[in-house]
Design a protein around this motif. Structure first.
Motif, short mmCIF file in Angstrom:
data_model
loop_
_atom_site.label_atom_id
_atom_site.label_comp_id
_atom_site.label_asym_id
_atom_site.label_seq_id
_atom_site.Cartn_x
_atom_site.Cartn_y
_atom_site.Cartn_z
N THR A 45 0.75 -1.17 0.01
CA THR A 45 0.02 -0.01 -0.22
C THR A 45 0.90 1.35 0.11
N TRP A 46 0.55 2.32 -0.63
CA TRP A 46 1.24 3.51 -0.81
C TRP A 46 0.26 4.69 -0.43
N GLY A 65 4.50 -4.33 2.72
CA GLY A 65 3.97 -5.76 3.36
C GLY A 65 5.03 -6.44 4.34
N PHE A 66 6.22 -5.64 4.75
CA PHE A 66 7.04 -6.29 5.44
C PHE A 66 7.10 -5.93 6.93
N GLY A 67 6.13 -5.28 7.16
CA GLY A 67 5.89 -4.70 8.58
C GLY A 67 6.67 -3.60 8.97
N CYS A 68 7.14 -2.64 8.17
CA CYS A 68 7.89 -1.52 8.49
C CYS A 68 7.51 -0.24 7.53
N PRO A 69 6.18 0.16 7.46
CA PRO A 69 6.02 1.24 6.47
C PRO A 69 6.92 2.34 6.60
N GLU A 70 7.37 3.08 5.51
CA GLU A 70 8.18 3.94 5.56
C GLU A 70 8.08 5.29 4.78
N LEU A 71 8.40 6.25 5.17
CA LEU A 71 8.28 7.69 4.52
C LEU A 71 9.14 7.69 3.41
N GLY A 72 9.09 8.34 2.19
CA GLY A 72 10.06 8.54 1.25
C GLY A 72 9.50 8.54 -0.26
N PRO A 73 10.47 8.51 -1.12
CA PRO A 73 10.01 8.72 -2.40
C PRO A 73 9.51 7.54 -3.01
N ALA A 106 1.98 7.85 9.32
CA ALA A 106 3.04 7.08 9.69
C ALA A 106 3.26 6.67 11.00
N ALA A 107 2.94 7.28 11.94
CA ALA A 107 3.08 6.86 13.46
C ALA A 107 2.22 5.79 13.65
N TRP A 108 0.90 5.66 13.26
CA TRP A 108 0.01 4.71 13.45
C TRP A 108 0.33 3.60 12.73
N SER A 109 0.53 3.59 11.54
CA SER A 109 0.95 2.72 10.67
C SER A 109 2.27 1.93 11.08
N ARG A 110 3.44 2.69 11.57
CA ARG A 110 4.26 1.93 12.05
C ARG A 110 4.14 1.16 13.35
N ALA A 112 1.09 -0.06 14.11
CA ALA A 112 0.23 -1.21 13.75
C ALA A 112 1.23 -2.27 12.76
N GLY A 113 2.14 -1.89 12.32
CA GLY A 113 3.15 -2.71 11.21
C GLY A 113 2.52 -2.72 9.88
N SER A 114 1.29 -1.95 9.55
CA SER A 114 1.04 -1.70 8.31
C SER A 114 0.29 -0.68 8.08
N ILE A 115 0.07 -0.14 6.81
CA ILE A 115 -0.90 1.08 6.66
C ILE A 115 -2.37 0.43 6.73
#
Length: 141
Positions: A45-46, A65-73, A106-110, A112-115
């Motif tokens: 998900t993006w 889908g690896f449990g670590c949503p990241e901010l970036g391009p 970002a905070a809540w997705s991280r 929870a482990g996913s978006i």
């Protein structure tokens, strides 16, 4: 399905311009995501808030889908080129409403482990109350 219709492209470009102006003025820029793309057969998900002037580079929260949503391009061209089984492709969530600033997503997705799971938490918690960052793991905040 068109992943980025003209009205969304315009809004994402406007956010990029506003972010650059905020950077010049030393101001914080934390917009609401305008676009949600997802893998209909998986967890990727993006959430995008900006589109660079190259008309390809999106900025936002990426979750492969690896449990670590990241901010970036991330690249719109690369996402659009993904071919999935059964003739499916990455899709745009046409019912998506960002509602919360990217930092909150970002905070809540991280946490929870996913978006996807972060979105479920935000939806449950947002019934009539303002949502901020999640409390930290130590129980403070």
């Amino acid at each position: 399905m068109i992943l980025l219709p003209p009205e969304l492209r315009f809004a994402l470009r406007a956010n990029d311009i506003n972010r650059r102006a905020a950077d010049v003025n030393g101001e914080r820029f934390d917009p609401v995501p305008l676009l949600k793309l997802f893998n209909p057969l998986g967890a990727a998900t993006w959430l995008a808030t900006e589109l660079a002037d190259d008309d390809d580079t999106l900025f936002g929260l990426a979750d492969l889908g690896f449990g670590c949503p990241e901010l970036g391009p991330f690249s719109l061209t690369e996402i659009a080129s993904v071919r999935l089984p059964y003739g499916t492709r990455i899709e745009r969530d046409i019912a998506f409403e960002g509602r919360f600033a990217l930092s909150v997503w970002a905070a809540w997705s991280r946490r929870a482990g996913s978006i996807i799971h972060g979105e479920a938490l935000l939806r449950r918690m947002s019934q009539g109350q303002e949502i901020g960052p999640p409390p930290d793991a130590s129980g403070n905040g």
